[in-house]
Design an enzyme around this catalytic site. Structure first.
Site, short mmCIF file in Angstrom:
data_model
loop_
_atom_site.label_atom_id
_atom_site.label_comp_id
_atom_site.label_asym_id
_atom_site.label_seq_id
_atom_site.Cartn_x
_atom_site.Cartn_y
_atom_site.Cartn_z
N LYS A 52 0.80 -1.22 0.00
CA LYS A 52 0.00 0.00 0.00
C LYS A 52 0.84 1.28 0.00
O LYS A 52 0.38 2.34 -0.43
CB LYS A 52 -0.94 0.01 1.20
CG LYS A 52 -2.07 -1.01 1.13
CD LYS A 52 -3.10 -0.61 0.10
CE LYS A 52 -4.34 -1.49 0.19
NZ LYS A 52 -5.38 -1.08 -0.77
N SER A 309 0.94 -10.01 -0.46
CA SER A 309 0.62 -8.58 -0.43
C SER A 309 0.83 -7.91 0.92
O SER A 309 0.93 -6.68 0.97
CB SER A 309 -0.82 -8.37 -0.88
OG SER A 309 -1.71 -9.10 -0.06
#
Length: 415
Positions: A52, A309
């Site tokens: 992110k 992720s």
């Protein structure tokens, strides 16, 4: 017009001003297990332990280049996006106001505060994310700030595409297959657009948690639609509606290229990676690895990249992860048992248990006006087939029982 790959490369160069490329590591354990050449793109090793930070950095840099007078960035997030925004606010020396649900675990609040330092204000608003988001949008409008979407923003998508640019640079040859987790679609939209131009022969498979399959729903409907219900266990990918801009990039995806995997099965993968490899992954970070179980024939003999992720895993969740894994594997079950109120009834039940069966939970409620009591009981065993023997023993003993292991309504209240 600037090509998308050029924009992704610009974003990749920007990343190097803040952190080195995340490792692309060959995993010998998984490679041997699936008869393939399997690599992990370790986004869990970024400065905020998720990808992110990439979208936040790229988007904020572009905003500040166009409007350097921007006085505040605003976001709504209960996790990785908040931490990425906080880190980048401190990097640029700008102010950020981060709205988080009141129910956000303290660990995530503390990490966000540490990353942002004096540049970030955290506001806890609302019990549910929709309320938090609405309040963040109101504040942003009133304060004249810039709202930073976690995924539905073209600059964020370009930033996430830097993951693909690094993969292509780090591998000695182009991958045959890339597995991507999907939540709001920022990562998958960016990587898809990049690989479409830079490595069109690479196949892509998308992985969603079964309880939050927003991409699957959108592909079936032809437009993004909001799911009626979302299972929040895979919190990094539990999005009720995929983004409009991200879906524009993913709309050509064949529906059979999207896999949905059970939340409880993901728990087995989390434990496997922790116990065997010493790799700490959050549920969303384990999605791409878990999908290998459904792709054994497709990955065999191929070069495969799984994007891990994120690794923001709160170890207080570990007992729940183990519990879910055991239930999925058939090694733990819960029953509601009607136990007669007579001497020896409990002994009769205990004698029905096998040598590998263990009582993990026992709650007895005696009803004085009845001739039986209700028992909530949890049983662990070493082999799933042991439960067939237990069922036979209970039936032979005349016990009345109900298996509530997979009853979500009951489990929500008592498990």
């Amino acid at each position: 017009m600037t090509k998308f790959t050029d924009k992704a490369h610009s974003a990749e160069h920007l990343m190097r001003t803040l952190f080195p490329a995340t490792p692309l590591q060959r995993n010998d354990h998984l490679s041997e297990l699936y008869g393939a050449d399997i690599w992990l793109k370790r986004e869990d090793l970024s400065p905020v332990r998720s990808y992110k930070i990439r979208g936040a950095l790229n988007a904020m840099a572009k905003v500040l280049a166009k409007t350097p007078e921007t006085n505040v960035f605003v976001c709504a997030s209960a996790g990785n996006h908040a931490q990425g925004v906080a880190f980048v606010c401190r990097h640029f020396g700008v102010n950020g106001v981060i709205f988080m649900p009141v129910t956000t675990p303290q660990q995530k609040i503390d990490k966000t505060r540490i990353f942002g330092g004096d540049n970030v204000e955290i506001r806890l608003v609302g019990d549910y994310f929709d309320n938090t988001l609405a309040e963040a949008m109101r504040f942003c409008s009133d304060a004249g700030g810039h709202f930073l979407s976690p995924f539905d923003d073209l600059d964020v998508i370009e930033g996430q595409a830097s993951v693909a640019a690094e993969i292509v640079e780090q591998l000695s040859s182009l991958p045959d297959l890339v597995l991507l987790p999907v939540g709001g679609g920022g990562l998958s939209a960016g990587v898809t657009q990049y690989l479409h131009d830079a490595s069109p022969q690479t196949r892509i498979r998308y992985v969603e948690p079964a309880g939050a399959a927003s991409l699957t729903a959108a592909l079936q409907a032809g437009v993004p639609i909001k799911l009626d219900r979302v299972n929040n266990f895979v919190d990094g990918a539990a999005v009720a509606q995929i983004g409009r801009l991200t879906f524009d990039a993913l709309k050509p995806t064949p529906t059979d290229h999207v896999l949905t995997v059970p939340e409880d099965r993901i728990c087995s993968t989390i434990l496997q990676m922790l116990n065997v490899e010493g790799v700490v992954l959050e549920p969303a970070g384990a999605l791409s690895i878990d999908a290998l179980k459904d792709l054994r024939d497709e990955v065999k003999g191929k070069t495969v990249v799984c994007v891990t992720s994120g690794g923001n895993f709160d170890f207080e969740r570990l007992p729940e992860v183990k519990e879910r894994s055991q239930r999925y594997a058939g090694l733990k079950k819960y029953f509601l048992l009607r136990l007669p109120q007579r001497p020896g009834a409990l002994r009769d039940f205990l004698e029905a248990l096998g040598p590998e069966d263990d009582i993990a939970r026992f709650e007895y409620m005696k009803k004085s006006a009845r001739n039986f009591g209700s028992v909530l009981i949890g049983i662990e065993t070493r082999k799933p087939e042991n439960f067939e023997t237990l069922y036979a023993q209970l039936d032979a003993g005349g016990f009345v029982y109900s298996d509530i292991t997979n009853d979500e309504t009951i489990a929500e209240f008592v498990l």
